[in-house]
Design a protein around this motif. Structure first.
Motif, short mmCIF file in Angstrom:
data_model
loop_
_atom_site.label_atom_id
_atom_site.label_comp_id
_atom_site.label_asym_id
_atom_site.label_seq_id
_atom_site.Cartn_x
_atom_site.Cartn_y
_atom_site.Cartn_z
N TYR A 187 7.68 7.81 10.34
CA TYR A 187 6.96 8.28 9.15
C TYR A 187 7.12 9.80 9.10
O TYR A 187 6.99 10.48 10.13
CB TYR A 187 5.47 7.94 9.23
CG TYR A 187 5.17 6.46 9.26
CD1 TYR A 187 4.90 5.76 8.09
CD2 TYR A 187 5.15 5.77 10.47
CE1 TYR A 187 4.62 4.39 8.13
CE2 TYR A 187 4.87 4.41 10.51
CZ TYR A 187 4.60 3.73 9.33
OH TYR A 187 4.33 2.38 9.36
N ASN B 146 2.44 4.22 1.77
CA ASN B 146 3.00 3.41 2.86
C ASN B 146 1.94 2.51 3.51
O ASN B 146 2.06 2.14 4.68
CB ASN B 146 3.61 4.33 3.92
CG ASN B 146 4.84 5.05 3.43
OD1 ASN B 146 5.95 4.53 3.49
ND2 ASN B 146 4.66 6.27 2.93
N LYS C 56 1.00 -0.68 3.26
CA LYS C 56 1.38 -1.99 3.80
C LYS C 56 2.14 -1.87 5.11
O LYS C 56 1.92 -2.63 6.06
CB LYS C 56 2.21 -2.75 2.77
CG LYS C 56 1.42 -3.23 1.57
CD LYS C 56 2.27 -4.06 0.64
CE LYS C 56 1.45 -4.55 -0.55
NZ LYS C 56 2.28 -5.36 -1.49
N ARG C 57 3.04 -0.91 5.16
CA ARG C 57 3.83 -0.72 6.39
C ARG C 57 2.93 -0.25 7.54
O ARG C 57 3.08 -0.69 8.69
CB ARG C 57 4.95 0.30 6.13
CG ARG C 57 5.95 0.42 7.27
CD ARG C 57 7.30 0.93 6.76
NE ARG C 57 7.21 2.27 6.22
CZ ARG C 57 7.55 3.36 6.91
NH1 ARG C 57 7.99 3.25 8.15
NH2 ARG C 57 7.47 4.54 6.36
N GLN D 134 0.95 -3.14 8.91
CA GLN D 134 1.80 -4.02 9.73
C GLN D 134 2.07 -3.40 11.10
O GLN D 134 2.03 -4.10 12.12
CB GLN D 134 3.13 -4.28 9.02
CG GLN D 134 2.99 -5.16 7.79
CD GLN D 134 4.28 -5.28 7.01
OE1 GLN D 134 5.26 -4.57 7.28
NE2 GLN D 134 4.30 -6.16 6.02
N ASP D 135 2.32 -2.09 11.12
CA ASP D 135 2.66 -1.41 12.38
C ASP D 135 1.45 -1.22 13.28
O ASP D 135 1.57 -1.27 14.50
CB ASP D 135 3.31 -0.05 12.10
CG ASP D 135 4.74 -0.17 11.60
OD1 ASP D 135 5.35 -1.26 11.80
OD2 ASP D 135 5.26 0.80 11.02
#
Length: 285
Positions: A220, A256, A258-259, A262-263
């Protein structure tokens, strides 16, 4: 046979770039991270990134860090000297760090920190993460020509941004995810016939160029010309830069979302936005 997944010592690393007073933007990023339940397991910093990082790693809140700098003028952190190796000495900043930091060594910090410095004799980028803390931070902040080099042991060091202004490479091998905060992206600035302008712009281009490899290895990357356009020595802009850092990071994390979920398996943050800025800079201030 299924290949075993690689394991890392740290889940999240935060790389903090250099850029003078623009380092207040890092404080805004800290708060935007905290709102999402994210706390870096390790930090790295060059120059202003090392200064912001050391207070965070020492356990201070952003509100406390901002309070330390409230009313501080450049002349209180740097004293003039005969311009042999730099126009200013860092005695004032050394006393400031001695007054406010609880830790005196890297090992005493609550969060691990890696500080980038530049060996001016041998032309090397050096990572410091053990031993005495304050000399390392001073060296990483020693902007060439403006400040005198800092001697540690038998070697002389200057600003870590000379070779590694965004020290993501100091974390990459040990972290599953790396967030980079680049506060010195390429930004135009109207010409001024002054030595300050020439020095600042020349070093700016060096930092932009040497940050390119590290930008590419971040999972990121937070950066904005809105931050990069602030002058690097004007402490009066600290409040505005903090706010802009928070806003840029908040917008980036929303984009960002959603990412990130997930992470890092983090819950949604709707309804919590801007609260940190309101808490730190109330109408009474």
């Amino acid at each position: 046979m299924k290949k075993k997944a690689k394991t890392y010592p740290y889940k999240l690393g935060l790389a903090l770039g250099g850029g003078g007073v623009r380092g207040f933007a890092h404080l805004g990023v800290f708060d935007a991270l905290q709102e999402r339940g994210l706390k870096p397991d390790i930090l790295s910093g060059s120059s202003a990134g090392a200064l912001a990082g050391v207070f965070y790693a020492d356990g201070y809140s952003t509100k406390e860090i901002i309070a330390f700098f409230k009313g501080i003028k450049f002349g209180e952190l740097a004293t003039t000297s005969l311009p042999r190796s730099g126009f200013f000495k860092m005695d004032g900043l050394a006393k400031f760090l001695e007054k406010h930091l609880k830790a005196r060594t890297f090992e005493e910090l609550k969060t691990p920190l890696r500080v980038m410095v530049s060996d001016i004799e041998n032309g090397e980028s050096i990572l410091l993460d053990t031993g005495e803390l304050i000399p390392a931070v001073l060296a990483s902040c020693a902007f060439p020509i403006v400040f005198q080099p800092i001697k540690i042991g038998e070697r002389y060091y200057v600003d870590g941004g000379l070779f590694r202004n965004l020290p993501a490479s100091a974390l990459r091998k040990d972290c599953e995810k790396v967030i980079g905060v680049n506060i010195s992206p390429l930004c135009p600035m109207k010409y001024s016939a002054s030595l300050k302008y020439i020095i600042e712009r020349s070093l700016h281009y060096l930092m932009v160029e040497n940050a390119m490899p590290d930008r590419k290895i971040c999972d990121y990357l937070i950066e904005s010309t809105e931050i990069g356009n602030y002058p690097i020595f004007d402490l009066r802009k600290g409040k505005d830069i903090y706010k802009k850092g928070y806003e840029v990071a908040h917008a980036y994390f929303e984009e960002n979302k959603k990412r990130l979920q997930q992470d890092f398996f983090i819950p949604p943050t709707e309804g919590k936005n801007i609260s940190f800025f309101q808490k730190i800079f109330s109408s009474k201030e």
